[in-house]
Scaffold this active site. Structure first.
Site, PDB file in Angstrom:
ATOM      1  N   GLY A  26      -9.794  86.068  58.120  1.00 40.47           N
ATOM      2  CA  GLY A  26     -10.262  84.775  57.639  1.00 40.47           C
ATOM      3  C   GLY A  26     -11.641  84.479  58.191  1.00 40.47           C
ATOM      4  O   GLY A  26     -12.078  85.112  59.154  1.00 40.47           O
ATOM      5  N   GLN A  50     -18.333  78.999  61.077  1.00 36.16           N
ATOM      6  CA  GLN A  50     -18.636  80.184  61.895  1.00 36.16           C
ATOM      7  C   GLN A  50     -19.949  80.857  61.520  1.00 36.16           C
ATOM      8  O   GLN A  50     -20.494  81.626  62.300  1.00 36.16           O
ATOM      9  CB  GLN A  50     -17.497  81.212  61.778  1.00 36.16           C
ATOM     10  CG  GLN A  50     -16.214  80.772  62.448  1.00 36.16           C
ATOM     11  CD  GLN A  50     -15.105  81.772  62.211  1.00 36.16           C
ATOM     12  OE1 GLN A  50     -14.490  81.789  61.161  1.00 36.16           O
ATOM     13  NE2 GLN A  50     -14.855  82.625  63.203  1.00 36.16           N
ATOM     14  N   CYS A  74     -10.161  85.728  67.206  1.00 35.12           N
ATOM     15  CA  CYS A  74     -11.187  84.955  66.499  1.00 35.12           C
ATOM     16  C   CYS A  74     -12.511  85.706  66.564  1.00 35.12           C
ATOM     17  O   CYS A  74     -12.927  86.146  67.629  1.00 35.12           O
ATOM     18  CB  CYS A  74     -11.330  83.567  67.125  1.00 35.12           C
ATOM     19  SG  CYS A  74     -12.535  82.537  66.262  1.00 35.12           S
ATOM     20  N   HIS A  80      -5.799  77.954  61.675  1.00 33.09           N
ATOM     21  CA  HIS A  80      -6.901  78.451  62.519  1.00 33.09           C
ATOM     22  C   HIS A  80      -8.257  78.139  61.857  1.00 33.09           C
ATOM     23  O   HIS A  80      -9.191  77.670  62.517  1.00 33.09           O
ATOM     24  CB  HIS A  80      -6.706  79.965  62.717  1.00 33.09           C
ATOM     25  CG  HIS A  80      -7.790  80.669  63.468  1.00 33.09           C
ATOM     26  ND1 HIS A  80      -7.603  81.234  64.713  1.00 33.09           N
ATOM     27  CD2 HIS A  80      -9.084  80.933  63.140  1.00 33.09           C
ATOM     28  CE1 HIS A  80      -8.727  81.795  65.121  1.00 33.09           C
ATOM     29  NE2 HIS A  80      -9.654  81.633  64.178  1.00 33.09           N
ATOM     30  N   GLU A  81      -8.341  78.363  60.549  1.00 35.70           N
ATOM     31  CA  GLU A  81      -9.602  78.143  59.835  1.00 35.70           C
ATOM     32  C   GLU A  81      -9.928  76.655  59.679  1.00 35.70           C
ATOM     33  O   GLU A  81     -11.084  76.244  59.809  1.00 35.70           O
ATOM     34  CB  GLU A  81      -9.583  78.812  58.450  1.00 35.70           C
ATOM     35  CG  GLU A  81      -9.289  80.306  58.446  1.00 35.70           C
ATOM     36  CD  GLU A  81     -10.150  81.123  59.386  1.00 35.70           C
ATOM     37  OE1 GLU A  81     -11.241  80.660  59.784  1.00 35.70           O
ATOM     38  OE2 GLU A  81      -9.721  82.232  59.742  1.00 35.70           O
ATOM     39  N   HIS A 132     -11.510  75.380  62.684  1.00 40.72           N
ATOM     40  CA  HIS A 132     -12.955  75.660  62.732  1.00 40.72           C
ATOM     41  C   HIS A 132     -13.746  74.563  62.018  1.00 40.72           C
ATOM     42  O   HIS A 132     -14.786  74.111  62.508  1.00 40.72           O
ATOM     43  CB  HIS A 132     -13.279  76.999  62.067  1.00 40.72           C
ATOM     44  CG  HIS A 132     -13.095  78.202  62.951  1.00 40.72           C
ATOM     45  ND1 HIS A 132     -13.762  78.358  64.149  1.00 40.72           N
ATOM     46  CD2 HIS A 132     -12.349  79.325  62.800  1.00 40.72           C
ATOM     47  CE1 HIS A 132     -13.416  79.525  64.696  1.00 40.72           C
ATOM     48  NE2 HIS A 132     -12.558  80.132  63.892  1.00 40.72           N
TER      49      HIS A 132
END
Ligand code: GNR
Ligand code: NI
Length: 165
Positions: free
Chosen positions: A47, A52, A94, A136-137, A140
């Site tokens: 992902g 990021q 990550c 998780h994304e 971010h």
């Protein structure tokens, strides 16, 4: 790649920015999603969030398939936890915290809403790895990192190691 994207690494403060919703579903959004997918595959990630790559809009790309042939794009994703009863513990990695894996516990039962690259709305209940990855994304996009779930002492050690690189 039309735009050279680079992955920000913890503790870069730009990883703490909160991304804004996507409003225009145009060619430049499609181009960014394509470039992010290319980078995600190159880095062997499952992902990648726009945050990021220093683009602070609510866009993520995912491919959890073994074959690396099932790209998924989620625009303006959000989720609701259906029940806290079922939690999933998973060893997460990550691309912004390279070389470190941490066991993280997240809710397993969620309802996910998102838009596709054309702006059409979708709703679904993901399960397993996709549930973990999407949370998780979305973290971010909210300026949150995997390391925020571990002890401050451990986080500081990781920070020092990454700053030395
Ligand atoms: O490549 C990745 N693997 C991964 C493994 C477990 C849980 C989450 C992830 S996402 C990560 C890529 C990444 O950093 N996405 O933000
Ligand atoms: Ni990540």
């Amino acid at each position: 790649m039309s735009n050279v994207l680079k992955i920000l690494k913890f503790p870069d403060p730009r990883l703490r920015k909160v991304a804004v919703p996507v409003e225009k579903f145009d060619k430049s959004l499609q181009n960014l999603a394509d470039d992010m997918l290319e980078l995600m595959y190159k880095e062997n990630g499952i992902g990648l969030a726009a945050t990021q790559v220093d683009r602070h809009i609510r866009l993520i790309v995912i491919d959890i398939s073994e074959e690396r042939d099932s790209p998924q794009i989620f625009v303006n994703p959000s989720f609701e936890v259906i029940s806290d009863d079922s939690m999933l513990s998973f060893e997460e990695g990550c691309l912004s915290v390279p070389g470190f894996n941490e066991e993280i516990v997240r809710p397993d039962n969620i309802v996910l809403r998102w838009q596709d690259i054309n702006g059409n709305e979708h709703i679904d209940s993901p399960s397993g790895l996709l549930t973990v990855c999407i949370q998780h994304e979305i973290d971010h996009l909210d300026g949150k990192l995997m390391v925020d779930y571990i002890s401050p002492m451990k986080r500081d050690r990781i920070k020092k190691k990454l700053l030395k690189k």
